[in-house]
Design an enzyme around this catalytic site. Structure first.
Site, PDB file in Angstrom:
ATOM      1  N   LYS A 187       1.372  -1.074   0.319  1.00 17.16           N
ATOM      2  CA  LYS A 187       0.340   0.455  -0.015  1.00 17.16           C
ATOM      3  C   LYS A 187       0.820   1.150   0.230  1.00 17.16           C
ATOM      4  CE  LYS A 187      -3.993  -1.881   2.343  1.00 17.16           C
ATOM      5  NZ  LYS A 187      -5.921  -2.362   3.524  1.00 17.16           N
ATOM      6  N   TYR A 233     -12.042  -1.652  -4.107  1.00 17.70           N
ATOM      7  CA  TYR A 233     -12.489  -1.831  -2.592  1.00 17.70           C
ATOM      8  C   TYR A 233     -14.652  -2.038  -2.699  1.00 17.70           C
ATOM      9  CZ  TYR A 233      -8.006  -1.881  -0.808  1.00 17.70           C
ATOM     10  OH  TYR A 233      -7.065  -2.512   0.229  1.00 17.70           O
ATOM     11  N   ASN A 292      -2.085   0.213   6.742  1.00 10.65           N
ATOM     12  CA  ASN A 292      -1.902  -1.414   7.479  1.00 10.65           C
ATOM     13  C   ASN A 292      -0.858  -2.380   5.957  1.00 10.65           C
ATOM     14  OD1 ASN A 292      -3.151  -1.562   5.586  1.00 10.65           O
ATOM     15  ND2 ASN A 292      -4.687  -3.539   6.755  1.00 10.65           N
ATOM     16  N   HIS A 308      -2.483  -5.355   1.480  1.00 10.83           N
ATOM     17  CA  HIS A 308      -3.356  -5.976   1.135  1.00 10.83           C
ATOM     18  C   HIS A 308      -3.530  -7.657   1.333  1.00 10.83           C
ATOM     19  CE1 HIS A 308      -7.569  -6.949  -0.453  1.00 10.83           C
ATOM     20  NE2 HIS A 308      -6.627  -7.599  -1.832  1.00 10.83           N
ATOM     21  N   GLU A 328      -8.572 -11.118  -7.761  1.00  7.73           N
ATOM     22  CA  GLU A 328      -8.128  -9.905  -7.667  1.00  7.73           C
ATOM     23  C   GLU A 328      -6.617  -9.696  -8.899  1.00  7.73           C
ATOM     24  OE1 GLU A 328      -7.560  -9.514  -2.908  1.00  7.73           O
ATOM     25  OE2 GLU A 328      -9.539  -9.009  -3.301  1.00  7.73           O
TER      26      GLU A 328
HETATM   27  P1  IDP Z   1      -8.222  -6.647   5.187  1.00  5.24           P
HETATM   28  O1  IDP Z   1      -7.029  -5.643   4.290  1.00  5.24           O
HETATM   29  O2  IDP Z   1      -7.519  -7.176   6.431  1.00  5.24           O
HETATM   30  O3  IDP Z   1      -8.869  -8.043   3.875  1.00  5.24           O
HETATM   31  P2  IDP Z   1     -10.802  -5.459   5.646  1.00  5.24           P
HETATM   32  O4  IDP Z   1     -11.416  -5.425   6.361  1.00  5.24           O
HETATM   33  O5  IDP Z   1     -11.237  -6.284   3.872  1.00  5.24           O
HETATM   34  O6  IDP Z   1      -9.582  -5.612   6.065  1.00  5.24           O
HETATM   35  O7  IDP Z   1     -10.199  -3.624   4.470  1.00  5.24           O
HETATM   36  C1  IDP Z   1      -9.944  -3.760   3.966  1.00  5.24           C
HETATM   37  C2  IDP Z   1      -8.532  -2.503   4.565  1.00  5.24           C
HETATM   38  O8  IDP Z   1      -9.814  -1.509   4.507  1.00  5.24           O
HETATM   39  C3  IDP Z   1      -8.375  -2.864   5.203  1.00  5.24           C
HETATM   40  O9  IDP Z   1      -6.933  -3.590   4.916  1.00  5.24           O
HETATM   41  C4  IDP Z   1      -7.645  -1.313   5.234  1.00  5.24           C
HETATM   42  O10 IDP Z   1      -7.018  -0.826   5.350  1.00  5.24           O
HETATM   43  C5  IDP Z   1      -9.065   0.130   5.375  1.00  5.24           C
HETATM   44  N1  IDP Z   1     -10.006  -0.552   6.378  1.00  5.24           N
HETATM   45  C6  IDP Z   1     -10.964  -1.829   7.167  1.00  5.24           C
HETATM   46  N2  IDP Z   1     -11.390  -1.542   8.445  1.00  5.24           N
HETATM   47  C7  IDP Z   1     -11.113  -0.098   9.044  1.00  5.24           C
HETATM   48  C8  IDP Z   1     -11.663   0.723   9.986  1.00  5.24           C
HETATM   49  O11 IDP Z   1     -12.370   0.506  10.978  1.00  5.24           O
HETATM   50  N3  IDP Z   1     -11.156   1.635  10.086  1.00  5.24           N
HETATM   51  C9  IDP Z   1      -9.586   2.406   8.780  1.00  5.24           C
HETATM   52  N4  IDP Z   1      -9.725   1.191   7.681  1.00  5.24           N
HETATM   53  C10 IDP Z   1     -10.306   0.157   7.785  1.00  5.24           C
HETATM   54 MG    MG Z   2      -9.651  -7.765   2.732  1.00  8.61          MG
END
Ligand code: IDP
Ligand code: MG
Length: 139
Positions: free
Chosen positions: A11, A51, A114, A117, A128
């Site tokens: 990212k 997304y 974070n 992905h 994807e």
């Molecule tokens: P993942 O990346 O671990 O699969 P997902 O729930 O699919 O997590 O969410 C996609 C991305 O959206 C996350 O990696 C993160 O960057 C962002 N995200 C998810 N939940 C939150 C939140 O509660 N606050 C801020 N960003 C979030």
């Molecule tokens: Mg996800």
């Protein structure tokens, strides 16, 4: 274990921090084969489409904003059990909850920014990878 494909994206925070090499080294040491890799800057349309499953969630607009804030690096990976093993390697979405030694625990600042992905199912792994790579870019 069946051979699977999974999509990683380094990212924009990962690229900004100059952590591409370290993260890719960890991915390779964990046994993933790199089938394709590129650096691109996502448009709002592309990030929003990628997304789309999260559209309507409170974090969606911020997520699109973040994912378009600088270059990112989609990486197509292959390995037995790739999807689950990659998610184990990166750790929980929120680095606060991620297991010690995982990529997100080591490098991520918060739940939104974070670092990386990872696809969440073998079916989505294929979808994807196809979102970012044509067949001729996968070797
Ligand atoms: P993942 O990346 O671990 O699969 P997902 O729930 O699919 O997590 O969410 C996609 C991305 O959206 C996350 O990696 C993160 O960057 C962002 N995200 C998810 N939940 C939150 C939140 O509660 N606050 C801020 N960003 C979030
Ligand atoms: Mg996800």
């Amino acid at each position: 274990m069946p051979t699977e494909r999974t999509l990683a994206i380094l990212k924009p925070d990962c690229v900004r921090k100059g952590l591409q090499g370290e993260v890719i080294a960890r991915i390779q040491k964990a046994g993933f084969k790199v089938l394709g890799m590129k650096q691109i800057r996502l448009s709002k349309e592309t990030a929003g489409a990628f997304y789309a499953v999260h559209k309507g969630r409170p974090f969606y607009d911020g997520l699109v904003e973040f994912m378009t804030s600088g270059p990112c690096m989609p990486i197509a990976l292959e390995k037995a059990n790739a999807v689950a093993d990659f998610r184990t390697l990166i750790g929980a979405t929120d680095p606060k909850d991620a297991a010690p030694g995982t990529i997100r625990k080591l490098y991520a600042d918060n739940k939104g920014e974070n670092i990386v992905h990872g696809s969440d199912s073998p079916e989505n792994g294929r979808i994807e990878v196809g979102f970012f790579f044509s067949d001729s870019e996968l070797t």
